[in-house]
Design an enzyme around this catalytic site. Structure first.
Site, short mmCIF file in Angstrom:
data_model
loop_
_atom_site.label_atom_id
_atom_site.label_comp_id
_atom_site.label_asym_id
_atom_site.label_seq_id
_atom_site.Cartn_x
_atom_site.Cartn_y
_atom_site.Cartn_z
N GLU A 48 8.82 5.98 40.88
CA GLU A 48 10.05 5.53 41.52
C GLU A 48 11.32 5.74 40.70
OE1 GLU A 48 7.47 3.73 40.36
OE2 GLU A 48 8.10 1.80 39.53
N GLU A 58 4.59 -3.94 41.51
CA GLU A 58 3.69 -3.21 42.40
C GLU A 58 3.20 -4.03 43.60
OE1 GLU A 58 3.66 -0.14 42.22
OE2 GLU A 58 4.28 0.26 40.15
N HIS A 104 10.35 0.57 45.86
CA HIS A 104 10.66 0.22 44.46
C HIS A 104 12.17 0.16 44.21
CE1 HIS A 104 6.90 -0.16 42.27
NE2 HIS A 104 6.45 1.02 42.65
N TYR A 110 -1.38 -4.23 42.65
CA TYR A 110 -0.93 -3.66 43.92
C TYR A 110 -1.46 -4.48 45.11
CZ TYR A 110 0.30 0.67 41.42
OH TYR A 110 0.86 1.59 40.58
N ASP A 126 -1.64 1.34 30.30
CA ASP A 126 -2.41 2.40 30.95
C ASP A 126 -3.89 2.04 31.00
OD1 ASP A 126 -0.02 3.72 30.89
OD2 ASP A 126 -0.60 5.20 29.38
N HIS A 137 6.38 3.66 49.66
CA HIS A 137 6.10 2.91 48.44
C HIS A 137 7.17 3.17 47.37
CE1 HIS A 137 3.37 1.01 45.42
NE2 HIS A 137 4.02 1.82 44.60
N GLU A 138 7.40 4.43 47.07
CA GLU A 138 8.38 4.73 46.00
C GLU A 138 9.78 4.29 46.41
OE1 GLU A 138 6.86 5.16 43.44
OE2 GLU A 138 4.97 5.96 44.18
N1 BES Z 1 5.16 3.02 39.40
C1 BES Z 1 3.94 3.50 39.93
C2 BES Z 1 3.20 4.43 39.00
C3 BES Z 1 2.84 3.83 37.66
C4 BES Z 1 2.45 2.50 37.55
C5 BES Z 1 2.88 4.61 36.54
C6 BES Z 1 2.14 1.98 36.31
C7 BES Z 1 2.58 4.09 35.29
C8 BES Z 1 2.20 2.76 35.17
C9 BES Z 1 4.15 4.18 41.28
O1 BES Z 1 5.10 3.55 42.07
C10 BES Z 1 2.86 4.02 42.02
O2 BES Z 1 2.48 2.91 42.26
N2 BES Z 1 2.23 5.10 42.40
C11 BES Z 1 1.03 5.06 43.19
C12 BES Z 1 1.44 5.13 44.62
C13 BES Z 1 0.52 4.54 45.61
C14 BES Z 1 0.07 3.16 45.32
C15 BES Z 1 1.17 4.58 46.99
C16 BES Z 1 0.19 6.24 42.77
O3 BES Z 1 0.65 7.01 41.92
O4 BES Z 1 -0.91 6.41 43.26
ZN ZN Z 2 4.42 1.60 42.65
#
Ligand code: BES
Ligand code: ZN
Length: 647
Positions: free
Chosen positions: A308, A355, A336, A418, A410, A332-333
């Protein structure tokens, strides 16, 4: 739509972690409940401090980052300088910044006679999770500006460098950053904590054939220089950059697509509903505050579905299915822009505030745009995936307000923040009714706009503005169960889409042998119904002949829909159906999105296909992002891997 991405700590990493100081910033209690409007830095008590930064940010915080960087595709390196504006909260002469694998060549500060004066600095020994503290000894109290000259390493955790062959166009190289959670420090020396917000500006130099974009307002200065300005204060993890052969195609006057020209039209069609999504979200949750909202389509090695970055969400090309079936990722993005970018988790323990709210808002956008049926199908699929994931997670990691211990964010990443977060908010919505709950969420975004907050601050606001305002609807004990409790509350009412009833019935008819696959009535099924059909198949002892029959009737192997491909290969591997291996190899070598590949490698690595999986990985590895490499290296770490450079 998440599933597990769990990795095992290598013993070397574990060893490094034991060297960390043992201060525990993860206590569940808090002392800030009495001060709901305090700013973050004032409000942060010892217990609420971010344990993943070295920065002394309660003493001094960075208010602006000014970058002057050159992108060097010959050396795969960013080099130049970062000038930091400082805001002092206590008198002091020391500035501690986060770095990871950076080479620092000089540090200067603007002194009281407005001259740049060279300063002594030390770069501490690197820690595997947090990187290396950069400690700068200032000559004067109240120093206003510090300039650091530096360059990045050849494989920074927050950047992927791609050769021309790894792009769509095959002519020009490509690079992109992924700073969340704590990787901004691998390409900028700064206070890498979401508790600190700063504006930023940048002047980026690159070859004239290369187009540079950032999460900021963009202005072309010359054929080789681009200038960026982000006038709103954001956390470091939202500073983002990408460069390559990029072209722009507008969707409306505030949104559009950046992509390699080869996929620009396809992306434009797939994401044509983006302007409508922005209107829907702004109507319910308050103005969209970031000016433009553009999408950047990354090469397939992008390790996430989306990121995002403000004004410019980074998007995997694996959601371009041709039928808009996977556009919940855009919702989703975009969501954010309120939950995360406007109101930000103050520490990575509070990730569920980002999330969980975003998954909730995403689904509301989907409901408004495509109807209740689709939204409920997506909720139901997310819930099933969460159940599967909970079966694998340690109980501690099923808590929303997670205890990270000494792990990197990570390492502890899962679907819990989520989907459990979303289920909590749906629970509140159902208890208080949409009218009251929507008003609450909107006022929450406005109240904490441009602030970074902890779970404790959220709870305080929730109690005052919902629980106490409408008494005897939801108890503090119930909220406690959701936020601090393990697993799912006993009083949860799970989402259940009736659009899946017929799918479940037909699957059973087929499993019972009453109809063949080709006799099933599938002509009206949507992608989500197909996912349900596959995901709820038996995970053991489904006959090879049955799987072959499915594939013959429905051509799952090699499908262009990346989610269906993932679901099908997962099912096939769970049942030892190895006829999919050639197509699976294609999938694994052409996509780097962790959610779509790591669980498949995991299934392979836990069977007699370990050697096959490892050989595929060794071929694919150089095309993967450093973070993907790091997590797969651990999976295949039985003997040293042969590769060009290790991360
Ligand atoms: N912000 C996240 C990705 C992220 C979270 C990167 C934590 C590093 C640490 C992004 O918004 C996300 O949630 N992406 C998901 C999208 C899905 C849930 C719709 C993905 O990448 O799968
Ligand atoms: Zn996210």
């Amino acid at each position: 739509m998440l599933s597990l991405r769990r990795t095992v700590l290598s013993s070397a990493l574990l060893f490094a972690l034991q060297l960390l100081p043992s201060t525990d910033a993860n206590s569940a209690t808090n002392t800030l409940a009495a001060e709901p409007t305090a700013t973050v830095v004032q409000a942060l008590t010892q217990q609420n401090q971010d344990a993943l930064t070295y920065a002394n940010y309660t003493e001094v915080s960075v208010s602006h980052v000014e970058l002057a960087l050159a992108i060097d595709f010959k050396q795969n390196r960013l080099s130049g300088e970062a000038t930091l504006d400082l805001a002092w909260h206590k008198p002091g002469k020391q500035l501690i910044l986060d770095t990871r694998d950076l080479t620092i060549t000089s540090v200067t500060a603007l002194n009281s006679t407005v001259k740049w004066q060279s300063l002594p600095f030390t770069l501490a020994k690197a820690d595997a999770v947090k990187g290396a503290a950069l400690t700068i000894k200032l000559a004067d109290e109240d120093t206003q500006k510090v300039k650091i000259k530096y360059h990045t390493s050849n494989n920074p955790s927050g950047i992927q460098w791609l050769t021309p062959e790894q792009t769509q166009g095959k002519q020009l190289p490509f690079m992109f950053s992924q700073s969340q959670a704590i990787h901004a420090r691998s390409w900028i020396p700064l206070q890498d904590t979401p508790a600190v917000r700063q504006t930023y500006s940048a002047t980026i130099t690159a070859d004239k054939a290369i187009t540079v974009v950032m999460s900021a307002d963009r202005k072309t200065l010359s054929s080789t220089q681009t200038q960026f300005t982000m006038p709103q204060a954001i956390p470091a993890y939202l500073i983002a950059i990408a460069a390559g052969h990029l072209k722009f195609s507008p969707l409306d006057n505030i949104s559009g697509i950046w992509a390699e020209p080869e996929i620009l039209d396809k992306a434009n069609k797939e994401f044509a509903d983006t302007p409508e999504m922005i209107k829907i979200a702004a109507k319910r949750y308050g103005d969209y505050r970031w000016g433009r909202y553009d999408l950047l389509i990354l090469p397939p090695s992008f390790p996430f579905g989306g990121m995002e970055n403000p004004r410019l969400s980074f998007i995997t090309p694996t959601v371009i299915a041709g039928d808009k079936s996977l556009v919940s990722l855009i919702a989703h993005e975009l969501a954010h822009s309120w939950s995360g970018n406007l109101v930000t988790n103050a520490t990575w323990r509070d990730l569920w505030l980002n999330e969980g709210f975003t998954t909730y808002v995403e689904n509301r956008i989907m409901e408004d745009l495509y109807g209740r049926d689709r939204a409920l199908m997506e909720q139901t699929i997310g819930y099933s995936e969460l159940l599967a994931e909970l079966a694998e997670l340690t109980p501690g990691d099923s808590v929303l307000h997670i205890d990270l211990g000494k792990r990197s964010p990570d390492e502890a990443f899962s679907g819990v923040p989520y989907v459990k977060g979303q289920l909590f908010l749906i629970f509140l919505e159902q208890k208080f009714g949409r009218e009251r709950f929507d008003a609450f969420v909107k006022s929450y975004f406005n109240h904490f706009a441009f602030q970074s907050i902890t779970t404790a601050q959220f709870r305080e606001y929730l109690s005052l503005n919902l629980l106490n305002k409408y008494p005897n609807v939801v108890s503090e004990a119930e909220v406690d169960t959701w936020i601090e409790g393990q697993g799912l509350p006993s009083f949860l009412v799970p989402p259940n889409s009736h659009a899946f009833d017929d799918i479940d019935a037909q699957r059973q008819t087929w499993l019972d042998g009453k109809l063949s696959a080709s006799e099933l009535k599938t002509s009206t099924w949507t992608v989500h119904q197909w996912l349900r059909f596959i995901n709820e198949m038996p995970r053991v002892n489904l006959d090879q002949a049955k799987l072959a029959e499915l594939n013959k009737a429905f051509h799952f192997t090699g499908t262009g829909n990346s989610e269906i491909a993932f679901a099908w290969y997962s099912l096939a591997l769970d049942n030892g159906y190895y006829a999919v291996l050639p197509a699976l190899k294609q999938h694994l070598t052409h996509i780097g999105r962790m959610r779509l590949i790591v669980p498949l490698y995991q299934k392979l690595a836990s069977t007699d296909q370990y050697d096959w999986a490892k050989s595929v990985y060794l071929k694919a590895r150089s095309g993967y992002h450093p973070q993907t490499q790091a997590s797969l290296d651990m999976m295949f770490a039985d003997k040293p891997l042969e590769h060009e450079h290790s991360h």
